[in-house]
Design a protein around this motif. Sequence first.
Motif, PDB file in Angstrom:
ATOM      1  N   PHE A  72      24.285  51.067  18.794  1.00 33.95           N
ATOM      2  CA  PHE A  72      23.606  50.022  18.043  1.00 33.95           C
ATOM      3  C   PHE A  72      24.648  49.147  17.340  1.00 33.95           C
ATOM      4  N   GLY A  73      24.683  47.864  17.694  1.00 30.43           N
ATOM      5  CA  GLY A  73      25.647  46.946  17.105  1.00 30.43           C
ATOM      6  C   GLY A  73      27.043  47.023  17.692  1.00 30.43           C
ATOM      7  N   VAL A  74      27.237  47.851  18.719  1.00 30.18           N
ATOM      8  CA  VAL A  74      28.549  48.006  19.357  1.00 30.18           C
ATOM      9  C   VAL A  74      28.427  47.625  20.829  1.00 30.18           C
ATOM     10  N   GLU A  75      29.145  46.604  21.239  1.00 32.49           N
ATOM     11  CA  GLU A  75      29.080  46.128  22.617  1.00 32.49           C
ATOM     12  C   GLU A  75      29.729  47.122  23.579  1.00 32.49           C
ATOM     13  N   PRO A  76      29.080  47.416  24.720  1.00 29.74           N
ATOM     14  CA  PRO A  76      29.739  48.242  25.736  1.00 29.74           C
ATOM     15  C   PRO A  76      31.056  47.609  26.168  1.00 29.74           C
ATOM     16  N   CYS A  77      32.039  48.437  26.466  1.00 28.13           N
ATOM     17  CA  CYS A  77      33.376  47.913  26.756  1.00 28.13           C
ATOM     18  C   CYS A  77      34.089  48.810  27.764  1.00 28.13           C
ATOM     19  N   LEU A  78      34.864  48.197  28.640  1.00 29.61           N
ATOM     20  CA  LEU A  78      35.706  48.931  29.573  1.00 29.61           C
ATOM     21  C   LEU A  78      37.159  48.709  29.184  1.00 29.61           C
ATOM     22  N   TYR A  79      37.884  49.794  29.003  1.00 27.93           N
ATOM     23  CA  TYR A  79      39.311  49.718  28.701  1.00 27.93           C
ATOM     24  C   TYR A  79      40.073  50.065  29.969  1.00 27.93           C
ATOM     25  N   ILE A  80      40.984  49.171  30.356  1.00 27.77           N
ATOM     26  CA  ILE A  80      41.854  49.422  31.513  1.00 27.77           C
ATOM     27  C   ILE A  80      43.249  49.709  30.979  1.00 27.77           C
ATOM     28  N   PHE A  81      43.807  50.848  31.374  1.00 29.00           N
ATOM     29  CA  PHE A  81      45.132  51.263  30.949  1.00 29.00           C
ATOM     30  C   PHE A  81      46.117  51.093  32.106  1.00 29.00           C
ATOM     31  N   GLY A  82      47.383  50.820  31.775  1.00 30.11           N
ATOM     32  CA  GLY A  82      48.378  50.642  32.822  1.00 30.11           C
ATOM     33  C   GLY A  82      49.793  50.806  32.325  1.00 30.11           C
ATOM     34  N   ARG A  83      50.747  50.678  33.262  1.00 27.70           N
ATOM     35  CA  ARG A  83      52.169  50.846  32.937  1.00 27.70           C
ATOM     36  C   ARG A  83      52.665  49.750  32.005  1.00 27.70           C
ATOM     37  N   ASN A  84      52.177  48.532  32.237  1.00 28.91           N
ATOM     38  CA  ASN A  84      52.502  47.420  31.348  1.00 28.91           C
ATOM     39  C   ASN A  84      51.375  46.403  31.421  1.00 28.91           C
ATOM     40  N   ALA A  85      51.474  45.343  30.660  1.00 29.92           N
ATOM     41  CA  ALA A  85      50.392  44.367  30.589  1.00 29.92           C
ATOM     42  C   ALA A  85      50.153  43.662  31.921  1.00 29.92           C
ATOM     43  N   MET A  86      51.207  43.418  32.694  1.00 33.78           N
ATOM     44  CA  MET A  86      51.031  42.758  33.988  1.00 33.78           C
ATOM     45  C   MET A  86      50.284  43.656  34.958  1.00 33.78           C
ATOM     46  N   ASP A  87      50.572  44.950  34.924  1.00 37.32           N
ATOM     47  CA  ASP A  87      49.846  45.931  35.732  1.00 37.32           C
ATOM     48  C   ASP A  87      48.361  45.886  35.389  1.00 37.32           C
ATOM     49  N   VAL A  88      48.037  45.834  34.103  1.00 34.31           N
ATOM     50  CA  VAL A  88      46.639  45.781  33.660  1.00 34.31           C
ATOM     51  C   VAL A  88      45.973  44.484  34.112  1.00 34.31           C
ATOM     52  N   ALA A  89      46.671  43.364  33.983  1.00 38.67           N
ATOM     53  CA  ALA A  89      46.106  42.067  34.369  1.00 38.67           C
ATOM     54  C   ALA A  89      45.789  42.028  35.867  1.00 38.67           C
ATOM     55  N   LEU A  90      46.694  42.517  36.688  1.00 37.80           N
ATOM     56  CA  LEU A  90      46.462  42.524  38.132  1.00 37.80           C
ATOM     57  C   LEU A  90      45.321  43.469  38.500  1.00 37.80           C
ATOM     58  N   THR A  91      45.225  44.596  37.813  1.00 37.92           N
ATOM     59  CA  THR A  91      44.119  45.530  38.043  1.00 37.92           C
ATOM     60  C   THR A  91      42.791  44.862  37.709  1.00 37.92           C
ATOM     61  N   ALA A  92      42.759  44.095  36.615  1.00 36.82           N
ATOM     62  CA  ALA A  92      41.533  43.398  36.226  1.00 36.82           C
ATOM     63  C   ALA A  92      41.118  42.381  37.287  1.00 36.82           C
ATOM     64  N   LEU A  93      42.063  41.626  37.830  1.00 39.91           N
ATOM     65  CA  LEU A  93      41.741  40.641  38.856  1.00 39.91           C
ATOM     66  C   LEU A  93      41.202  41.309  40.117  1.00 39.91           C
ATOM     67  N   GLU A  94      41.811  42.423  40.498  1.00 31.05           N
ATOM     68  CA  GLU A  94      41.343  43.147  41.684  1.00 31.05           C
ATOM     69  C   GLU A  94      39.947  43.725  41.448  1.00 31.05           C
ATOM     70  N   LEU A  95      39.701  44.222  40.233  1.00 35.48           N
ATOM     71  CA  LEU A  95      38.390  44.758  39.893  1.00 35.48           C
ATOM     72  C   LEU A  95      37.332  43.655  39.931  1.00 35.48           C
ATOM     73  N   HIS A  96      37.678  42.476  39.450  1.00 35.38           N
ATOM     74  CA  HIS A  96      36.740  41.349  39.497  1.00 35.38           C
ATOM     75  C   HIS A  96      36.409  40.985  40.943  1.00 35.38           C
ATOM     76  N   ASP A  97      37.416  40.991  41.821  1.00 37.67           N
ATOM     77  CA  ASP A  97      37.174  40.712  43.236  1.00 37.67           C
ATOM     78  C   ASP A  97      36.225  41.738  43.839  1.00 37.67           C
ATOM     79  N   ARG A  98      36.394  43.008  43.453  1.00 40.65           N
ATOM     80  CA  ARG A  98      35.518  44.066  43.970  1.00 40.65           C
ATOM     81  C   ARG A  98      34.091  43.885  43.477  1.00 40.65           C
ATOM     82  N   LEU A  99      33.932  43.462  42.231  1.00 43.06           N
ATOM     83  CA  LEU A  99      32.592  43.206  41.696  1.00 43.06           C
ATOM     84  C   LEU A  99      31.909  42.074  42.457  1.00 43.06           C
ATOM     85  N   ILE A 100      32.649  40.989  42.702  1.00 44.60           N
ATOM     86  CA  ILE A 100      32.095  39.866  43.450  1.00 44.60           C
ATOM     87  C   ILE A 100      31.660  40.328  44.844  1.00 44.60           C
TER      88      ILE A 100
END
Length: 197
Positions: A162-190
């Motif tokens: 209640f009052g807390v938005e659902p959230c997905l946390y992506i963890f990785g070796r560094n920020a670029m690893d996380v960013a690329l994982t997010a883009l690939e995940l978005h492609d899979r969702l599409i």
Amino acid sequence: SKRFRERFGCEPMAYCFGRFCVSESRSDVIRDLSGALEILTGSDIHLLVPALKVNMAQAVEGGSTIGDVASFPGRLMDRSGRIVGARPPEFGASRHLAGSLLAALENNKNIHAVASFRYDRDMNRILDREKGFMILERSRDSMDAMLRKNLSIRYLADQGDFGVEPCLYIFGRNAMDVALTALELHDRLIASMEGAE
């Protein structure tokens, strides 16, 4: 990474995503976060943007306090689901995200970065059998406790409350690893949504 080659037209340098990718200095962490922002800027990730916007954090090697973790003050700004800019990353700018990352770091030295994204049923369907995917049950566990006891975490879904938005946390070796994982995940969702039509 295929996404890196498409975006920049060259192979990623070994130190960017290799097993020895650890940012030892504060300037390295700021560079990695700035590189991740460059990867995401202009990309359509509308299916991943939560109401509270996206944020990303990275810790220095051996980081143990919130002051050892840098993130984007005010979060990453988006326009119609596209990341369009942010204030420069700073150390100590996000208590919640930094605390979660430090909890994960305690038992998993391969993790140095995390980002927060939208979580819903479509995302759950994509990640349900993914290695390193875990769901937080708020009635049974705290997020920090769960992060401390799971050594192979890659994705952590917080179903919200209640009052807390659902959230997905992506963890990785560094920020670029996380960013690329997010883009690939978005492609899979599409792709999954197009396949369901």
